[in-house]
Scaffold this active site. Structure first.
Site, PDB file in Angstrom:
ATOM      1  N   HIS A 500       9.200 -11.017  10.927  1.00 31.46           N
ATOM      2  CA  HIS A 500      10.305 -11.834  11.082  1.00 31.46           C
ATOM      3  C   HIS A 500      11.885 -10.420  10.718  1.00 31.46           C
ATOM      4  CE1 HIS A 500       8.813 -16.119   8.792  1.00 31.46           C
ATOM      5  NE2 HIS A 500       8.740 -15.372   9.755  1.00 31.46           N
ATOM      6  N   ASP A 501      11.309 -10.512  12.775  1.00 25.55           N
ATOM      7  CA  ASP A 501      12.721  -9.952  13.093  1.00 25.55           C
ATOM      8  C   ASP A 501      13.824 -10.117  14.014  1.00 25.55           C
ATOM      9  OD1 ASP A 501      11.927  -6.691  11.998  1.00 25.55           O
ATOM     10  OD2 ASP A 501      10.138  -7.994  12.435  1.00 25.55           O
TER      11      ASP A 501
END
Lengths: 575, 249
Positions: A500-501
């Site tokens: 999750h970037d």
């Protein structure tokens, strides 16, 4: 020597969700697409022997190996970055399906507030409410504008869900009913309702019943086998590009998939891109693939890196605030909350899916009043039943040693007697958090690695503390005998473990505040589109895939229009 | 707790074997017995050594209890003793040694994981980074266990110390108080703890979790293919585990 190949309409750099969606939509519209993928081609047959925690969950079999390529990381501008060396500390997909092969399949939408976060915060609380250094901005698209694309993604992926009463309005129902409510979920709903909140069953790409999508691809019913997130699904019951968009693209006859093809440069002549340079990872042989449109569809680190290595756009500088590439990097990895230990209950917690569970959003976005709070935005309160795997799960109440006799006794006793309520929360960008090229470390080709500069801010800590309190409140209401809270570390420690970037090639309504427009088209380079969570100006409160996929569906409309028009900017920038 | 009662005969046998090993270790001392004693400590399948009676003529050798990585006997014995401290045999069931965790670790260290084949290994290694690979960390770590034991307890090897003495040493490793070249003892401990639990609970195909005894103790059903029949159950349902080796594809 570089072999120059015949030109195609569109070339993509990676065949996960974004590459798969671009390939499906463009080939259906009659355009020729070449999909370049650095990894292997997978089919669900590859997952038949896959119920192996050590191989997939611990050793991350489906993820990018770090041998040849990784990222570096530091907390502040003054630190020296170190490489992320351990394969378990950087979770990025590779091979066809990409992150969509190993994802858990939680499919929430972001809130109307997210897309206009700056305007709405100022409108309600005044500009002084925005903490110093926090570089939030409106996304250049509203919820109402993105809604049809969310729906398109949900219909394609067969999403099983229950409507969240606090979410933005929907134009169409979820295509399949929610997953079954296990005993633990019933307890969650009852406790949340007792407290006056609005629980719902988590929407998911682990589909609850057999479903044929509008492209004619069939997904099978989920078996709740628990080998889900970090694993591929041998049933084809989890929406994955390899059982949805990639076969759709192949069916058209307009798609060519090339695996073991690592894109190393986007070819840029100063005004437009002409194609990409890539390398066969087995032989080292180099190829040039010319195309009318190039779409970057790798993970955010590689999207940003390809632009920087190719000399496209201006590197963001945290000291001057100038430059757009690398700006507003956010990492949305840390999960905190509360764990409840129940003496009188013993749950069948071996049952699970990557997104079986329940949640509520009473403390998310601006669904609650922040007037007397010292932070903005919020998070989702949620409980997940992933299926307790025995290596990863040895729960013991705080104060128990983590090895030895007491550890063994307690971890066995509580193995089926715990529930965790956690909060996924928004991560807001900060002027000092960004991506650039590392000055020291290189990949196997000798190209610099991406360097991440990121830490928690005071503001993140305040939001987190508030939400942990809300998790604790719920676990107590559920009747736990012991409640432990999971604190957030003072500083981010450099484990990038949820894929999750966001940020780095952010979207907006003007080249003054963004790198791409709301069709993911680069402001400076008309025939280059950059798809992925790299476009998120801030990381919303939950998993990125639906929002990223929705933006990609919008991008495909833009690419088709661009090709029909024979070029040009699709959006007139606002000043 | 009927599951535990069912297991009690096995437990008795294992407990007595363990007692035997500890006692032999104490009387024989460090160097003499070498391979013979080591193979017992490593949990070679219930041989007829001391439970003779009804199995005299039929001894099964489990050839998976053979080492790929550890060469020196006392290195492996220190490893075995340390894993057993981390996950000891008790009333609930077998500990790390009986579950085969030391052999699991030995095989892992000889695998690509042992040489960090999937990790980024380019220098420079900066302050706080560990330039050693996993097999080097483990080898140095177990040798240091013996070194500290011998130094603090008149030349006694780690495996021959009392449990209390062993725990004290392992705790000092966990706290990072022991000097090991190029790696903190806390890093070694943390890796050892993780590998021990992996050895107790991974699929038996890797050489640990023997006979799925780790899963049985934890009541984990293993590599099941579907749980759809149990979704509405309010009571706990105990399911016999299945391993990947038990799948017929």
């Amino acid at each position: 020597m570089v072999t120059k190949l015949p030109k195609v309409d569109v070339v993509t750099t990676g065949m996960g969700w974004t590459g798969g969606i671009v390939a499906a939509e463009l080939t259906k519209a009659g355009y020729k697409v070449v999909g370049l993928e650095r990894g292997v081609e997978r089919s669900i047959e590859d997952y038949l022997h896959g119920h192996d925690e050590l191989k997939y969950n611990v050793r991350k079999e489906l993820m990018q190996k770090l041998t040849k390529d990784t990222i570096t990381f530091r907390n502040t501008l003054d630190d020296e970055a170190k490489p992320v060396r351990d394969e378990g500390a950087l979770v990025v997909g590779t091979g066809t399906g990409g992150g969509g092969a190993h994802w858990g399949g939680q499919t929430y939408r972001y809130f109307p507030y997210d897309f206009e976060i700056r305007s709405k915060t100022i409108e309600k609380y005044g500009e002084s409410k925005i903490p110093e250094g926090v570089t939030i901005q409106d996304w250049g698209i509203t919820y109402d504008e993105i809604e049809p694309y969310y729906s398109k993604f949900e219909q394609m992926a067969g999403i099983s869900g229950e409507v969240d009463p606090l979410a933005g309005p929907r134009s169409i129902d979820y295509p399949t009913p929610p997953l079954k409510k296990l005993q633990q979920m019933k307890m969650f709903h009852e406790a949340a309702e007792n407290l006056g909140y609005h629980p719902f069953v988590v929407p998911t790409a682990n589909v609850s019943e057999a479903y044929t999508n509008p492209d004619g691809q069939t997904l099978n019913a989920c078996q709740y086998c628990s080998f889900c997130g970090s694993y591929g699904c041998e049933y084809g019951a989890k929406a994955d590009p390899i059982v949805t968009v990639i076969p759709t693209a192949k069916k058209t006859g307009n798609f060519e998939l090339r695996t073991h093809s690592l894109v190393t440069r986007v070819l840029y002549d100063g005004t437009k891109v002409t194609g990409v340079l890539y390398k066969d990872t087995r032989t080292g042989e180099e190829f040039e693939q010319p195309a009318d449109v190039v779409v970057l569809t790798s993970y955010i680190f590689n999207n940003v890196r390809l632009l920087l290595l190719s000399g496209i756009g201006e590197q963001y500088n945290p000291k001057t605030g100038k430059g757009m590439i690398g700006k507003n990097y956010t990492d949305h990895h840390t999960i905190t909350g509360a764990i409840g230990y129940f003496e009188e209950k013993k749950f069948n917690s071996y049952i699970g899916t990557g997104s079986l569970g329940s949640a509520y959003n009473d403390f998310n976005a601006d669904n609650f009043d922040h007037s007397n709070l010292d932070f903005i935005h919020g998070g989702q309160i949620e409980m997940h039943l992933f299926g307790n795997e025995p290596i990863a799960n040895n729960p013991v109440p705080m104060g128990t040693p983590n090895w030895g006799k007491e550890f063994k006794k307690n971890s066995l006793h509580y193995y089926y007697r715990t529930l965790s309520v956690v909060s996924q929360r928004a991560i807001l960008p900060h002027k000092n958090h960004y991506l650039d090229l590392d000055p020291t470390y290189t990949d196997d080709n000798g190209d610099p690695l991406i360097r991440v500069t990121f830490d928690y801010t005071d503001h993140d800590h305040k939001r987190n503390e508030f939400l942990v309190g809300k998790c604790e409140e719920l676990v107590k209401e559920m009747g736990a005998d012991i409640v432990d809270t999971i604190p957030m570390a003072e500083h981010f420690g450099g484990r990038f473990t949820f894929q999750h970037d966001g940020g780095g090639v952010i979207m907006g309504d003007s080249p003054k505040n963004s790198a791409v427009n709301n069709y993911m088209q680069m402001w400076d380079v008309d025939n280059l589109f950059v798809c992925g969570a790299s476009a998120f100006p801030h990381f919303g409160p939950t998993n990125p895939t639906p929002t990223m996929a929705a933006l990609t569906y919008r991008a495909t409309e833009g690419i088709i229009e661009f090709l029909k028009n024979g070029g040009g900017q699709l959006i007139t920038p606002k000043n | 707790m009927s599951e535990q009662e069912k297991k009690s005969p096995i437990l008795d046998k294992r407990s007595s074997r363990r007692t035997f090993i500890k006692n032999s270790g104490l009387t024989v001392g460090g160097l003499v017995l070498g391979g013979a004693l080591g193979s017992l400590i490593g949990g070679k399948t219930e041989t007829s050594t001391h439970t003779a009676g009804n199995e005299t003529s039929h001894t099964t050798i489990d050839y998976s209890d053979t080492r790929l990585f550890f060469v020196r006997q006392k290195d492996f014995e220190a490893l075995s003793a340390a894993t057993e401290l981390i996950y000891p045999e008790d009333d609930n069931g077998p500990g790390a040694v009986a579950l085969g965790a030391p052999y699991f670790i030995d095989k892992q260290l000889a695998s690509p994981w042992g040489t960090n084949a999937d990790d980024y290994r380019k220098g420079p290694f900066k302050k706080g980074e560990v330039p050693l690979n996993n097999s080097e960390i483990f080898l140095q770590g177990v040798r240091k266990l013996n070194e500290v034991a011998e130094k603090e307890h008149d030349g006694t090897l780690f495996k021959d110390l009392t449990e209390e003495q062993q725990i004290a040493i392992l705790t000092s490793f966990q706290n990072g108080e022991v000097e090991i070249e190029l790696v903190s003892s806390a890093v070694f401990f943390s890796s050892l703890r993780a590998a021990t639990l992996q050895g107790c609970f991974s699929d038996p195909l890797y050489g640990g979790n023997k006979d799925m005894a780790g899963w049985k103790m934890k009541e984990f059903p293993g590599a099941q293919m579907s749980y759809t029949s149990y979704l509405d159950k309010e009571e706990f349902v105990l399911i016999e585990p299945i391993s990947l080796g038990g799948h017929k594809h």
